[in-house]
Design an enzyme around this catalytic site. Structure first.
Site, short mmCIF file in Angstrom:
data_model
loop_
_atom_site.label_atom_id
_atom_site.label_comp_id
_atom_site.label_asym_id
_atom_site.label_seq_id
_atom_site.Cartn_x
_atom_site.Cartn_y
_atom_site.Cartn_z
N GLY A 46 -7.35 -9.94 4.32
CA GLY A 46 -8.25 -9.46 5.36
C GLY A 46 -9.63 -9.22 4.80
O GLY A 46 -9.81 -9.18 3.57
N GLN A 51 -17.79 -5.15 4.31
CA GLN A 51 -17.54 -5.59 2.94
C GLN A 51 -18.49 -6.69 2.50
O GLN A 51 -18.62 -6.96 1.30
CB GLN A 51 -16.08 -6.07 2.79
CG GLN A 51 -15.06 -4.95 2.92
CD GLN A 51 -13.65 -5.45 2.72
OE1 GLN A 51 -13.04 -5.98 3.63
NE2 GLN A 51 -13.12 -5.31 1.52
N CYS A 88 -7.74 -3.44 -2.22
CA CYS A 88 -8.93 -3.75 -1.41
C CYS A 88 -9.87 -4.58 -2.24
O CYS A 88 -10.09 -4.29 -3.42
CB CYS A 88 -9.61 -2.44 -0.97
SG CYS A 88 -11.06 -2.69 0.05
N LEU A 89 -10.42 -5.62 -1.63
CA LEU A 89 -11.36 -6.48 -2.34
C LEU A 89 -12.60 -5.71 -2.76
O LEU A 89 -13.33 -6.14 -3.66
CB LEU A 89 -11.74 -7.68 -1.46
CG LEU A 89 -10.58 -8.65 -1.15
CD1 LEU A 89 -11.01 -9.68 -0.13
CD2 LEU A 89 -10.06 -9.31 -2.42
N HIS A 130 -6.05 -1.23 7.93
CA HIS A 130 -6.96 -1.26 6.78
C HIS A 130 -8.35 -1.79 7.18
O HIS A 130 -9.37 -1.21 6.81
CB HIS A 130 -6.32 -2.12 5.67
CG HIS A 130 -7.11 -2.25 4.42
ND1 HIS A 130 -6.72 -1.71 3.20
CD2 HIS A 130 -8.29 -2.89 4.15
CE1 HIS A 130 -7.62 -2.00 2.28
NE2 HIS A 130 -8.58 -2.73 2.82
N GLU A 131 -8.35 -2.88 7.97
CA GLU A 131 -9.65 -3.47 8.37
C GLU A 131 -10.38 -2.58 9.38
O GLU A 131 -11.60 -2.40 9.29
CB GLU A 131 -9.45 -4.87 8.94
CG GLU A 131 -8.79 -5.88 8.01
CD GLU A 131 -9.29 -5.86 6.59
OE1 GLU A 131 -10.46 -5.51 6.35
OE2 GLU A 131 -8.50 -6.18 5.69
N HIS A 134 -12.11 0.14 7.67
CA HIS A 134 -13.40 -0.29 7.09
C HIS A 134 -14.52 -0.17 8.13
O HIS A 134 -15.65 0.21 7.80
CB HIS A 134 -13.33 -1.75 6.64
CG HIS A 134 -12.83 -1.96 5.24
ND1 HIS A 134 -13.45 -1.42 4.13
CD2 HIS A 134 -11.78 -2.67 4.76
CE1 HIS A 134 -12.79 -1.79 3.03
NE2 HIS A 134 -11.77 -2.55 3.38
#
Ligand code: GNR
Ligand code: NI
Length: 152
Positions: A46, A51, A88-89, A130-131, A134
């Site tokens: 995702g 991000q 997480c990226l 999670h997204e 963000h």
């Protein structure tokens, strides 16, 4: 299409609340395309717009069943609980256990401006939460109940 730079924890863009998308113009379409390319290149499941430095309520997800594009996603229903290891990226090398709903239903708008509803269980439920976190400036790091060492 272009790969965009992924912002890392400590960047203030990651803790701000994103604005709703009111017009789906060429810039939004380009952003969706770039986010998918960036997510796949980084081997993520995702990616949320903040991000890549954009404070818009846009996210993309692919847990293995093809890409899902989400504009203005909202969680409308949750069921149950699961505890799983997240990464997480924007926090490379950090992994930890987070409690999430087992099942979530989200309403969102697609690139054509049509509203849709998606229900996900397991990893898809986690990715949706999670997204959307963000988009509200929330990182999984603040929800970790136990950090985990992962051998890479
Ligand atoms: O690539 C990702 N993997 C992942 C694994 C477990 C739980 C959540 C995620 S999301 C993450 C990509 C990312 O940072 N999205 O914002
Ligand atoms: Ni993330």
């Amino acid at each position: 299409m272009a790969i965009r730079n992924i912002r890392k924890a400590g960047d203030e863009v990651l803790i701000k609340k994103c604005r709703e998308v009111t017009v789906i113009d060429d810039r939004v379409i380009q952003l969706l395309e770039d986010m998918k390319e960036t997510m796949y290149e980084a081997n993520g499941v995702g990616l949320a717009a903040p991000q890549v430095g954009i404070l818009k309520r846009i996210a993309v997800i692919d847990v293995g069943d093809g890409p899902i594009e989400l504009i203005n996603p909202v969680i409308v229903e949750t069921e149950g609980e699961q505890c799983g290891t997240e990464g997480c990226l924007s926090a490379p090398g950090k992994y930890g256990e987070v409690i999430r709903p087992e099942k979530v239903t989200v309403t969102a708008t697609d690139r054509n401006g049509d509203n849709f509803k998606i229900t996900g269980e397991g990893l898809l439920a986690v990715a949706l939460c999670h997204e959307i976190d963000h988009l509200d400036g929330n990182l999984f790091l603040d929800k970790v109940i136990r950090f985990v060492e992962v051998e890479q």
